[in-house]
Design an enzyme around this catalytic site. Structure first.
Site, PDB file in Angstrom:
ATOM      1  N   HIS A  14      -4.018   2.662  14.864  1.00  0.00           N
ATOM      2  CA  HIS A  14      -4.484   1.853  14.393  1.00  0.00           C
ATOM      3  C   HIS A  14      -3.709   0.341  14.899  1.00  0.00           C
ATOM      4  CE1 HIS A  14      -2.403   3.438  10.971  1.00  0.00           C
ATOM      5  NE2 HIS A  14      -2.176   1.722  10.569  1.00  0.00           N
ATOM      6  N   ASP A  39      -2.068  -2.910  12.708  1.00  0.00           N
ATOM      7  CA  ASP A  39      -2.468  -3.398  11.586  1.00  0.00           C
ATOM      8  C   ASP A  39      -2.750  -5.238  11.387  1.00  0.00           C
ATOM      9  OD1 ASP A  39      -1.749  -1.376   9.971  1.00  0.00           O
ATOM     10  OD2 ASP A  39       1.170  -2.425   9.975  1.00  0.00           O
ATOM     11  N   LYS A  98       0.934  -1.302  -0.248  1.00  0.00           N
ATOM     12  CA  LYS A  98      -0.052   0.523  -0.016  1.00  0.00           C
ATOM     13  C   LYS A  98       0.987   1.422  -0.059  1.00  0.00           C
ATOM     14  CE  LYS A  98      -2.703   1.984   3.552  1.00  0.00           C
ATOM     15  NZ  LYS A  98      -2.674   2.387   4.700  1.00  0.00           N
TER      16      LYS A  98
END
Ligand code: AKG
Ligand code: FE2
Length: 202
Positions: free
Chosen positions: A88, A90, A69
């Site tokens: 966040h 992963d 990404k």
């Protein structure tokens, strides 16, 4: 093993003129990263007191998937009001990240956001959710976020190393016994992804 490249910058001009060269370079990069992944998984297995091959076999063996990404964070006039990526963890097993030289990655450590210094020619490695689950919490999936810069564009190339969707992921039986019960449920990686994307309990 499957390689997927995902662009999160929404700039088609980045893709078309460079596509052939990009494909070749990405394929070479993919091969090299697979070697790094193998070594890391081996060391992480040994760190759990297990044989080197254990973690790799549980994340799909040769069917492990690498997904690239590309993040692009344009300059922001008021960087204190925005984030590049919200906090966040992963959902991968491991994430291998290369940023450009604009700082921005932060990890949550000891109740603080800690800036990760840019290191030229270095790979940044995150332990992801699947290794946390397999290790029954002995390794923690790192909580992280990224900030934006007032003047410069930040970019990062993240490669998520993840099990195939059908792989069953749960605490390794070798690590579970009466004093150490399983802290996570066992499910397919597809189910885990679905639950994470939809913010459902795991
Ligand atoms: O840009 C970064 O440094 C982090 C990106 C990230 O956390 C992600 O793509 O999952
Ligand atoms: Fe991330």
């Amino acid at each position: 093993m499957k390689l997927i490249t995902r662009y999160s910058c929404h700039k088609p001009w980045l893709i078309s003129p460079l596509s052939m060269l990009h494909r070749e370079v990405t394929e070479v990069y993919n091969k090299e990263l697979l070697k790094v992944t193998d070594t890391l998984l081996e060391l992480l297995s040994e760190g759990l007191g297990l044989e080197g091959k254990v973690l790799k076999s549980h994340v799909g063996g040769d069917e492990i998937e690498l997904e690239m990404k590309i993040n692009m964070y344009p300059p922001c006039p008021q960087p204190q009001l925005a984030l590049g990526v919200e906090p966040h963890t992963d959902m991968s097993a491991l994430t291998l990240l290369v940023p450009n030289d604009v700082p921005g990655l932060q990890v949550w450590k000891d109740d603080n956001w800690v800036v990760v210094d840019y290191l030229p020619n270095a790979l940044f490695v995150h332990v992801g959710d699947q290794i946390e689950v397999l290790s029954n919490g002995k390794y923690k999936s790192v909580l992280h976020r990224s900030t934006v810069d007032k003047e410069r564009t930040r970019m990062s190339w993240a490669v998520f190393c993840a099990p195939p969707h059908k792989a069953m992921i749960g605490p390794l039986p070798e690590l579970v016994d009466e004093p150490n019960p399983a802290k996570y449920s066992t499910k397919t990686f597809a189910e885990y992804r679905y639950r994470k994307f939809n913010k459902l309990p795991q």
